[in-house]
Design a protein around this motif. Structure first.
Motif, PDB file in Angstrom:
ATOM      1  N   CYS A 133       0.807  -1.231   0.000  1.00 28.41           N
ATOM      2  CA  CYS A 133       0.000   0.000   0.000  1.00 28.41           C
ATOM      3  C   CYS A 133       0.834   1.273   0.000  1.00 28.41           C
ATOM      4  O   CYS A 133       0.297   2.365  -0.138  1.00 28.41           O
ATOM      5  N   LYS A 135       2.486   2.628   2.506  1.00 32.27           N
ATOM      6  CA  LYS A 135       2.619   3.365   3.775  1.00 32.27           C
ATOM      7  C   LYS A 135       4.089   3.445   4.187  1.00 32.27           C
ATOM      8  O   LYS A 135       4.823   2.487   4.098  1.00 32.27           O
ATOM      9  N   ASP A 151       0.731  -1.742   9.300  1.00 32.18           N
ATOM     10  CA  ASP A 151      -0.392  -1.277  10.129  1.00 32.18           C
ATOM     11  C   ASP A 151      -1.633  -1.021   9.291  1.00 32.18           C
ATOM     12  O   ASP A 151      -2.758  -1.204   9.750  1.00 32.18           O
ATOM     13  N   LYS A 152      -1.409  -0.552   8.057  1.00 32.10           N
ATOM     14  CA  LYS A 152      -2.542  -0.064   7.270  1.00 32.10           C
ATOM     15  C   LYS A 152      -3.244  -1.189   6.505  1.00 32.10           C
ATOM     16  O   LYS A 152      -4.464  -1.247   6.475  1.00 32.10           O
ATOM     17  N   CYS A 153      -2.438  -2.083   5.878  1.00 34.60           N
ATOM     18  CA  CYS A 153      -3.090  -3.059   4.984  1.00 34.60           C
ATOM     19  C   CYS A 153      -2.780  -4.513   5.339  1.00 34.60           C
ATOM     20  O   CYS A 153      -3.286  -5.427   4.682  1.00 34.60           O
TER      21      CYS A 153
END
Ligand code: AMP
Length: 215
Positions: A133, A135, A151-153
């Motif tokens: 992603c 990040k 953390d995000k994806c």
């Protein structure tokens, strides 16, 4: 609104641009990202740019200005643009004026992220991104909460830029000082430059940029 985020490599332009995108639905136009995509795709532009980027030098003004023009053409006319890593030379600054005027746009603000160059090498050489992603993370300042997991994806693959090594960073800094910093007076003369402390906490930098955009 059309704005430029200006500052040396590692100043936080990409991070702050992402935040403006999320908050305001603006579009980030990063010539570095466009060039990396071209290198990955093996396009003629990518083939021409690859070695130059690996050395930390600047790709030709013609190539990057063409990329910016194409991106703007692909955007809706009412979507604001955040120029990140462009313009980097006086010739690019001149091209940008023409590119914007030709599309009925104008430059509203130039935000200069002021940073202590000594801290930048550590910032840059420690950074990595989620391969899925995009990040951003940092070895010392922002590790994923669960080691090895984004953390995000939830992605588990991470990557580092090949030009984020100490030697190339020094060339990139020198290019910034010699070719990019001198374009600031062009915008200062127009009264559109806001200087923001790029060494502050990330949220404080964002708040300072937001305040500058309202002025
Ligand atoms: P960046 O991601 O902005 O740090 O850019 C990475 C590399 O891409 C730079 O070191 C240059 O080699 C090239 N590059 C990116 N933007 C430009 C630009 N506006 N003009 C010339 N070269 C650029």
């Amino acid at each position: 609104m059309n704005i430029i985020l200006l500052g040396p490599p590692g100043a936080g332009k990409g991070t702050q641009a992402q935040r403006l995108v999320e908050r305001h639905g603006m579009r980030q136009l990063s010539t570095g990202d466009m060039l990396r995509a071209a290198v990955k795709a093996g396009t003629p532009t990518g083939l021409e740019a690859k070695a130059v980027m690996e050395r930390g030098e600047l790709v030709s003004d013609e190539i990057v200005s063409a990329l910016i023009g194409d991106e703007l053409d692909a955007m809706g006319p009412s979507v604001g643009a955040i120029f990140d890593g462009y313009p980097r030379t006086a010739a690019q600054a001149e091209s940008l004026d023409a590119i914007l005027a030709g599309r009925g746009r104008k430059l509203d603000h130039v935000v200069e992220l002021e940073v202590n160059e000594d801290a930048l090498v550590e910032r840059i050489t420690g950074r990595f991104t989620c391969a899925t992603c995009g990040k951003g993370y940092h070895d010392k300042f922002e590790q994923p909460k669960v080691p090895g997991v984004c953390d995000k994806c939830g992605g588990t693959e991470f990557k580092r830029r090949p030009d984020d090594n100490a030697e190339t960073v020094r060339t990139r800094m020198a290019e910034y000082r010699a070719k990019t910093a001198p374009i600031l007076p062009i915008y200062e003369a127009r009264g559109i430059v806001a200087k923001v402390d790029g060494m502050a906490e990330m949220d404080d930098v964002t708040a300072a940029i937001e305040a500058a955009l309202k002025s």
